[in-house]
Scaffold this motif. Sequence first.
Motif, PDB file in Angstrom:
ATOM      1  N   LEU A 180       0.754  -1.198  -0.095  1.00 49.02           N
ATOM      2  CA  LEU A 180       0.183   0.181  -0.027  1.00 49.02           C
ATOM      3  C   LEU A 180       0.808   1.148  -0.069  1.00 49.02           C
ATOM      4  CD1 LEU A 180      -2.703  -1.143   2.677  1.00 49.02           C
ATOM      5  CD2 LEU A 180      -2.867  -1.415   0.109  1.00 49.02           C
ATOM      6  N   PRO A 181       0.506   2.352  -0.834  1.00 49.35           N
ATOM      7  CA  PRO A 181       1.088   3.482  -0.795  1.00 49.35           C
ATOM      8  C   PRO A 181       1.038   4.302   0.555  1.00 49.35           C
ATOM      9  CG  PRO A 181      -0.252   3.254  -2.651  1.00 49.35           C
ATOM     10  CD  PRO A 181      -0.428   2.213  -2.066  1.00 49.35           C
ATOM     11  N   ALA A 182       1.756   5.280   0.739  1.00 46.21           N
ATOM     12  CA  ALA A 182       1.466   5.930   2.001  1.00 46.21           C
ATOM     13  C   ALA A 182       0.254   6.674   2.326  1.00 46.21           C
ATOM     14  CB  ALA A 182       2.724   6.912   2.148  1.00 46.21           C
ATOM     15  N   ILE A 183      -0.272   7.295   1.177  1.00 46.47           N
ATOM     16  CA  ILE A 183      -1.415   7.951   1.340  1.00 46.47           C
ATOM     17  C   ILE A 183      -2.619   6.849   1.487  1.00 46.47           C
ATOM     18  CG2 ILE A 183      -2.022   7.879  -1.257  1.00 46.47           C
ATOM     19  CD1 ILE A 183      -3.454  10.518  -1.224  1.00 46.47           C
ATOM     20  N   THR A 184      -2.686   5.726   1.011  1.00 41.65           N
ATOM     21  CA  THR A 184      -3.537   4.835   1.295  1.00 41.65           C
ATOM     22  C   THR A 184      -3.538   4.182   2.797  1.00 41.65           C
ATOM     23  OG1 THR A 184      -3.393   3.809  -0.958  1.00 41.65           O
ATOM     24  CG2 THR A 184      -4.674   2.642   0.680  1.00 41.65           C
ATOM     25  N   GLN A 185      -2.316   4.057   3.197  1.00 41.28           N
ATOM     26  CA  GLN A 185      -2.264   3.700   4.792  1.00 41.28           C
ATOM     27  C   GLN A 185      -2.569   4.679   5.627  1.00 41.28           C
ATOM     28  OE1 GLN A 185       2.120   2.496   5.690  1.00 41.28           O
ATOM     29  NE2 GLN A 185       2.230   1.629   3.508  1.00 41.28           N
ATOM     30  N   LEU A 186      -2.451   5.932   5.304  1.00 41.68           N
ATOM     31  CA  LEU A 186      -2.953   7.069   6.309  1.00 41.68           C
ATOM     32  C   LEU A 186      -4.409   6.927   6.258  1.00 41.68           C
ATOM     33  CD1 LEU A 186      -2.733   9.635   7.791  1.00 41.68           C
ATOM     34  CD2 LEU A 186      -2.494  10.886   5.737  1.00 41.68           C
ATOM     35  N   VAL A 354     -13.556  22.008  -0.311  1.00 46.73           N
ATOM     36  CA  VAL A 354     -12.829  21.158   0.758  1.00 46.73           C
ATOM     37  C   VAL A 354     -13.181  19.925   0.889  1.00 46.73           C
ATOM     38  CG1 VAL A 354     -12.493  20.998   3.437  1.00 46.73           C
ATOM     39  CG2 VAL A 354     -12.314  23.350   2.013  1.00 46.73           C
ATOM     40  N   ILE A 355     -14.521  19.767   0.798  1.00 49.63           N
ATOM     41  CA  ILE A 355     -15.112  18.334   0.822  1.00 49.63           C
ATOM     42  C   ILE A 355     -14.791  17.511  -0.364  1.00 49.63           C
ATOM     43  CG2 ILE A 355     -17.314  16.916   0.909  1.00 49.63           C
ATOM     44  CD1 ILE A 355     -16.514  18.459   3.650  1.00 49.63           C
ATOM     45  N   GLY A 356     -14.875  18.167  -1.460  1.00 48.53           N
ATOM     46  CA  GLY A 356     -14.451  17.421  -2.686  1.00 48.53           C
ATOM     47  C   GLY A 356     -12.925  16.814  -2.467  1.00 48.53           C
ATOM     48  N   PHE A 357     -12.330  17.871  -2.036  1.00 47.90           N
ATOM     49  CA  PHE A 357     -10.707  17.445  -1.819  1.00 47.90           C
ATOM     50  C   PHE A 357     -10.741  16.336  -0.960  1.00 47.90           C
ATOM     51  CE2 PHE A 357      -7.105  17.808   0.974  1.00 47.90           C
ATOM     52  CZ  PHE A 357      -5.943  17.548  -0.137  1.00 47.90           C
ATOM     53  N   PHE A 358     -11.355  16.210   0.264  1.00 49.25           N
ATOM     54  CA  PHE A 358     -11.350  14.770   1.106  1.00 49.25           C
ATOM     55  C   PHE A 358     -11.749  13.690   0.153  1.00 49.25           C
ATOM     56  CE2 PHE A 358     -10.934  17.998   4.552  1.00 49.25           C
ATOM     57  CZ  PHE A 358      -9.817  17.734   5.024  1.00 49.25           C
ATOM     58  N   LEU A 363     -10.815   8.426  -2.633  1.00 46.34           N
ATOM     59  CA  LEU A 363     -10.880   7.968  -4.193  1.00 46.34           C
ATOM     60  C   LEU A 363      -9.612   7.449  -4.525  1.00 46.34           C
ATOM     61  CD1 LEU A 363     -13.853   9.596  -5.743  1.00 46.34           C
ATOM     62  CD2 LEU A 363     -13.892   7.263  -4.524  1.00 46.34           C
ATOM     63  N   VAL A 364      -8.789   8.498  -4.711  1.00 52.21           N
ATOM     64  CA  VAL A 364      -7.372   8.132  -4.987  1.00 52.21           C
ATOM     65  C   VAL A 364      -6.716   7.033  -4.240  1.00 52.21           C
ATOM     66  CG1 VAL A 364      -5.270   9.317  -5.571  1.00 52.21           C
ATOM     67  CG2 VAL A 364      -7.162  10.457  -6.290  1.00 52.21           C
ATOM     68  N   SER A 365      -6.553   7.119  -2.976  1.00 53.88           N
ATOM     69  CA  SER A 365      -5.896   6.513  -2.282  1.00 53.88           C
ATOM     70  C   SER A 365      -6.523   4.952  -2.350  1.00 53.88           C
ATOM     71  CB  SER A 365      -6.135   6.845  -0.780  1.00 53.88           C
ATOM     72  OG  SER A 365      -7.400   6.614  -0.244  1.00 53.88           O
ATOM     73  N   MET A 366      -7.786   4.906  -2.563  1.00 57.35           N
ATOM     74  CA  MET A 366      -8.229   3.221  -2.874  1.00 57.35           C
ATOM     75  C   MET A 366      -7.890   2.902  -4.257  1.00 57.35           C
ATOM     76  SD  MET A 366      -9.423   2.383   0.131  1.00 57.35           S
ATOM     77  CE  MET A 366      -8.030   3.361   0.756  1.00 57.35           C
ATOM     78  N   TYR A 367      -7.825   3.901  -5.192  1.00 60.39           N
ATOM     79  CA  TYR A 367      -7.719   3.326  -6.528  1.00 60.39           C
ATOM     80  C   TYR A 367      -6.213   2.928  -6.845  1.00 60.39           C
ATOM     81  CZ  TYR A 367     -12.166   3.392  -8.215  1.00 60.39           C
ATOM     82  OH  TYR A 367     -13.746   3.025  -8.386  1.00 60.39           O
ATOM     83  N   LEU A 368      -5.302   3.512  -6.151  1.00 56.71           N
ATOM     84  CA  LEU A 368      -4.019   3.530  -6.487  1.00 56.71           C
ATOM     85  C   LEU A 368      -3.484   2.064  -6.156  1.00 56.71           C
ATOM     86  CD1 LEU A 368      -2.090   6.559  -5.151  1.00 56.71           C
ATOM     87  CD2 LEU A 368      -2.239   5.924  -7.548  1.00 56.71           C
ATOM     88  N   PRO A 369      -3.668   1.409  -5.185  1.00 59.49           N
ATOM     89  CA  PRO A 369      -3.321   0.053  -4.974  1.00 59.49           C
ATOM     90  C   PRO A 369      -4.175  -0.905  -5.949  1.00 59.49           C
ATOM     91  CG  PRO A 369      -3.999   0.844  -2.871  1.00 59.49           C
ATOM     92  CD  PRO A 369      -4.562   2.092  -3.886  1.00 59.49           C
ATOM     93  N   MET A 370      -5.151  -0.476  -6.759  1.00 61.31           N
ATOM     94  CA  MET A 370      -5.841  -1.403  -7.599  1.00 61.31           C
ATOM     95  C   MET A 370      -5.056  -1.774  -8.670  1.00 61.31           C
ATOM     96  SD  MET A 370      -8.854  -2.248  -6.114  1.00 61.31           S
ATOM     97  CE  MET A 370      -9.697  -2.742  -7.410  1.00 61.31           C
ATOM     98  N   PHE A 371      -4.026  -0.733  -9.301  1.00 61.03           N
ATOM     99  CA  PHE A 371      -3.338  -0.750 -10.233  1.00 61.03           C
ATOM    100  C   PHE A 371      -2.148  -2.063  -9.854  1.00 61.03           C
ATOM    101  CE2 PHE A 371      -4.530   3.570 -10.997  1.00 61.03           C
ATOM    102  CZ  PHE A 371      -5.304   3.364 -12.151  1.00 61.03           C
ATOM    103  N   ARG A 372      -1.757  -1.994  -8.706  1.00 63.50           N
ATOM    104  CA  ARG A 372      -0.825  -3.044  -8.415  1.00 63.50           C
ATOM    105  C   ARG A 372      -1.695  -4.383  -8.313  1.00 63.50           C
ATOM    106  NH1 ARG A 372       2.833   0.245  -3.714  1.00 63.50           N
ATOM    107  NH2 ARG A 372       3.321   1.995  -4.955  1.00 63.50           N
ATOM    108  N   LEU A 373      -2.912  -4.267  -7.591  1.00 67.50           N
ATOM    109  CA  LEU A 373      -3.445  -5.543  -7.554  1.00 67.50           C
ATOM    110  C   LEU A 373      -3.755  -5.987  -8.797  1.00 67.50           C
ATOM    111  CD1 LEU A 373      -5.288  -7.396  -5.612  1.00 67.50           C
ATOM    112  CD2 LEU A 373      -7.189  -6.001  -5.931  1.00 67.50           C
TER     113      LEU A 373
END
Length: 379
Positions: A180-186, A354-358, A363-373
């Motif tokens: 998992l990338p750091a952002i996903t772990q956070l 602000v909410i859009g950013f969060f 979403l990005v943190s969840m989809y990044l590991p999908m590429f490795r998966l």
Amino acid sequence: MGFKLDQTLDKTTTEQTRKEGVDHWLKKEITILGSFFNSKKKEGYYSELAILIKAGLQLREALELLAGNQKKEKLKDFYTQMVMELDKGLGFSEVLKKRKEFTEYEYYSVEIGEESGNLSEVLQELATFFAQKNDQRRNLVNALTYPLIILCTAILVVVFMLRMVVPMFKDIFEQNGVELPAITQLVIAISNIIERYGVLLLLVIAILIVLRKSLVRMESFKRKWDYLILRVPYLGNFMRLVYMAQFTQAVSLLTISKVPMLNSVQMAKKMLRFHPIQDALETMEGRILKGVSLHQSLMGNHIFDHKMISLVKVAEETNQTEYIFRKLNEQYVIELQQKSKMLSTIMEPVIIVVIGFFVGVILVSMYLPMFRLSSVLGG
């Protein structure tokens, strides 16, 4: 306060001056925490009382009639007790002074009205005072309602994603041994915190809501809270304008009534329930007692802007204190109205961004590991 109105009110004031004074009564907010006799009731109380007295009724008769028209026993008893105290020989201002529901501004205003023979006009202007306060509060509530609904909805969406969606992805990643990338772990760590302590957090928020009035009554908490609000961008300046409008209106009114400036500052300090301006007025009071001029006593405090200091200096040089403070008040009120309208306009897009950013981060943190998966499954 250390002074008598009969020493400060000029008995030879002309009728024209008195009527001019009545036109500029204080119009802003006085907050009475925990009072059943709130500003909405006061608006009707002063308005009806003024109408009855103008119609020719004596004050006692007017109060008795108002008491008979009340449906709630508590209000009926409240009015009846005032009638009984009038029967004991107390003046109307003395009756108000004995009750915590009324502020110094109100009973001193009524005393000025009794001394000058303009009680009905004073009462009518007090009604206008509270009517405008209520309008301001309604406008502010209307301005904030839609942005707050958006904010609450967006927070619920983010919490739902962290509590329900993220754990699903977390299980998938753990089952397949994806790094998992750091952002996903956070994001997963935040999700775990909400899962473990979410109920406790909700309980703490509920307790704070229930105890909010008690907290506000705590002097130390209220002081820190007031200064914190003053530092919030835009909102801090908005609150400063609210109390500047009140202060300038108070001084304008009291100078019309021939109340000395020092006493006006002392009264304003007790009326304004906002610690930054109370502290500023206390400093101002001390400087005036030492013989410092009015405009110099305002210097060195960020509550009072350069415009006020400059115009007060002009007022001292031209002996037009009441006129200058009235004009300052008009300017602050106009600026306050503009900022009230802008408040919702600014808050809505800021909240959405602000909410859009969060949401985007989740979403990005969840989809990044999908590429490795996908590469793991493909291998």
